[in-house]
Write an enzyme that holds these catalytic residues in place. Structure first.
Site, PDB file in Angstrom:
ATOM      1  CD  GLU A 137      -2.774   1.004   2.716  1.00  0.00           C
ATOM      2  OE1 GLU A 137      -3.049  -0.119   2.828  1.00  0.00           O
ATOM      3  OE2 GLU A 137      -3.277   2.021   2.976  1.00  0.00           O
ATOM      4  CG  ASP A 138       1.456   2.992   3.133  1.00  0.00           C
ATOM      5  OD1 ASP A 138       0.683   3.453   2.518  1.00  0.00           O
ATOM      6  OD2 ASP A 138       1.339   2.501   4.524  1.00  0.00           O
TER       7      ASP A 138
END
Ligand code: MN
Length: 512
Positions: free
Chosen positions: A78-79
């Site tokens: 996600e990051d």
């Protein structure tokens, strides 16, 4: 500033000590550290501090190496832009699927509340495949909740409320009481600041007095048990969580003198028979408060919790709660489902417990003798999953229903549940106010769609009554039975409404 948890600390609290598992965790640790290298948290600390801490919390409750590794890696897709292909190549399909399960939806397709709701739904869908996803998410949330002080104010309250309204109840439903309390107490000050301060103030005033009373009780109890010939036991004090105390204060008009379990004394013994012996000794020496004896060993709580609770007068005008349980009940009471995924020998019921209240947990344990879940239709990849998780995953949500979906998660699923039985003694878990119609659809839509009536505890009842805890419900069917619009209005659960709506649409189609 907090310092980054060294990998050796994670490895040392892990349950699994095998070479393969340890290597996997080491690799995930290094990979995550590098992936998040350039990122920082709101506090200015390295982002990797969060993922290392999440991995540690997962290891600490005894989860397997794959889950610990996935915890370390949970934010890398996600990051930090790690692709699925890379994840699978480096860590295999199992870790990939766990990390995917906790990864939120892309911010581009969904925005704001909608993204949030859809992400939750995706989480439940992934959990329906593998319960370990939910455990990773809970530990991720726990670390985030514990570090809320650094989060910008406009985000803080939402995260805190969501922790109290969604994540803590999930931990509770999974029997993870330690995690539930930690989540609540971390979020409480940021969700309800004034109430938190008021509760803390009251607690402080009573602290000394309570501690002294507990100390004396413990000393006397040790002597009494020894005199009764009970040699193997241990005692520990249990302090009620601040949030849980606040909830109780609200129900007792803020009169703290009416609350007897701020501090409780736990007596932990080897067998269930010992529990009842200890109860006898306790009641012989201290007068019990009438109506305060709860035998959750004979009648476990719906989440599987087992213990005997009694409140006794301490001779100085006050009273204290005593909780009596076996070691394995104690372990389970603290970590719930995680203790089942971990301590496989518990399934053998070494202390001779009947396991009645554990049935619902046993349904989704991937090991040992497993009873088929009454409603599960599709096989899942990793063990079985409770019905309520499937309902959350399957509920249809239109874009403009986001708010309603969140509300139904909060009220429908977690706050108030009733537990009723089929004639074969399978437990069915329903929201408070649920009717025989909801029960029927929780069993099977085929049966429900042919329903002509229902019996509760052997007596015919009308279909709109509210079921009560412990009711035995039997559905009567006939070939010509079919759902009506009225059923739709009576039904309380999302599942039943959805099925009835589908059946009504189907029969309209046939008619035209
Ligand atoms: Mn995270």
């Amino acid at each position: 500033m907090e310092s980054v948890k060294p990998v050796n600390e994670i490895l040392s609290v892990m349950n699994a000590k095998d070479e393969q598992g340890q290597t996997l965790v080491r690799k995930a640790y290094e990979f995550s550290k590098k992936a998040h290298e350039t990122q920082t948290r709101y506090s200015g600390e390295p982002y990797f501090l969060h993922t290392a801490e999440t991995g540690y919390l997962i290891a600490e409750i005894g989860m397997d190496a794959q889950t610990v590794a996935a915890g370390l890696l949970h934010d890398t897709m996600e990051d930090a832009g790690v692709t699925a292909a890379t994840m699978e190549q480096e860590f295999g399909p199992e870790v990939l699927s766990l990390v995917r399960g906790v990864t939120k939806l892309g911010a581009l397709r969904y925005r704001g509340a909608e993204r949030h709701t859809e992400s939750l739904r995706k989480l439940f869908a992934a959990t329906a495949e593998d319960i370990r996803v939910l455990i990773i998410k809970l530990m991720d949330r726990l670390h985030n909740a514990k570090t809320l002080a650094h989060v910008p104010e406009h985000k803080r309250e939402r995260i805190a409320l969501e922790t109290l309204e969604i994540y803590a109840p999930i931990a509770d439903r999974l029997g993870m009481s330690v995690i539930k309390t930690e989540l609540e107490d971390a979020a409480f000050p940021f969700a309800y600041k004034k109430e938190y301060e008021k509760t803390l103030e009251l607690l402080k005033e009573r602290k000394n007095e309570n501690e002294k009373r507990l100390e004396k009780l413990e000393k006397d109890a040790k002597r009494e048990l020894a005199e009764a010939g009970i040699r193997t036991f241990r005692m520990e004090a249990r302090v009620k969580g601040v949030y849980s105390l606040f909830r109780k204060l609200e129900r007792k008009d803020w009169d703290i003198t009416k609350i007897f379990d701020i501090l409780a004394l736990r007596m932990i013994v080897p067998t269930i028979a010992d529990c009842y012996t200890v109860l006898g000794v306790v009641h012989k020496h201290w007068r019990p408060v009438p109506g305060k004896i709860k035998d959750y060993i004979a009648f476990p709580k719906p989440n599987g919790y087992q213990s005997i609770h009694t409140t006794v007068y301490t001779g100085d005008g006050s009273a204290i709660e005593i909780q009596i349980r076996t070691e394995s009940q104690h372990r389970e009471a603290q970590f719930g489902i995680a203790s089942h995924l971990t301590y496989k020998e518990v399934l053998g019921y070494t202390d001779g417990q009947r396991g009645g209240g554990l049935e619902w947990i046993r349904q989704f344990i991937p090991i040992g003798r497993r009873k088929a879940a009454p409603i599960s239709e599709e096989p899942t990849r990793h063990g079985n999953v409770p019905q309520w998780v499937k309902e959350l995953a399957g509920a249809h949500v239109a874009a403009d229903e986001s708010e309603a979906y969140l509300d139904s998660i909060k009220s429908d699923f977690f706050s108030h549940r009733v537990f009723v039985f089929t004639p074969k003694a399978d437990v069915i878990d329903l929201p408070l106010g649920a009717t025989p119609i909801d029960f029927a659809y929780a069993i099977h839509s085929e049966i429900a769609n042919r329903m002509s009536g229902a019996k509760v505890n052997g007596k015919m009842v009308s279909l709109d009554i509210s079921l009560r805890n412990g009711d035995i419900v039997e559905i009567i069917t006939k070939p010509s039975g079919k759902p009506t619009r009225k059923w739709y209005d009576i039904a309380k659960t999302t599942l039943a409404k959805k099925m009835i709506r589908a059946a009504l649409a189907e029969s309209r189609k046939k008619a035209s």
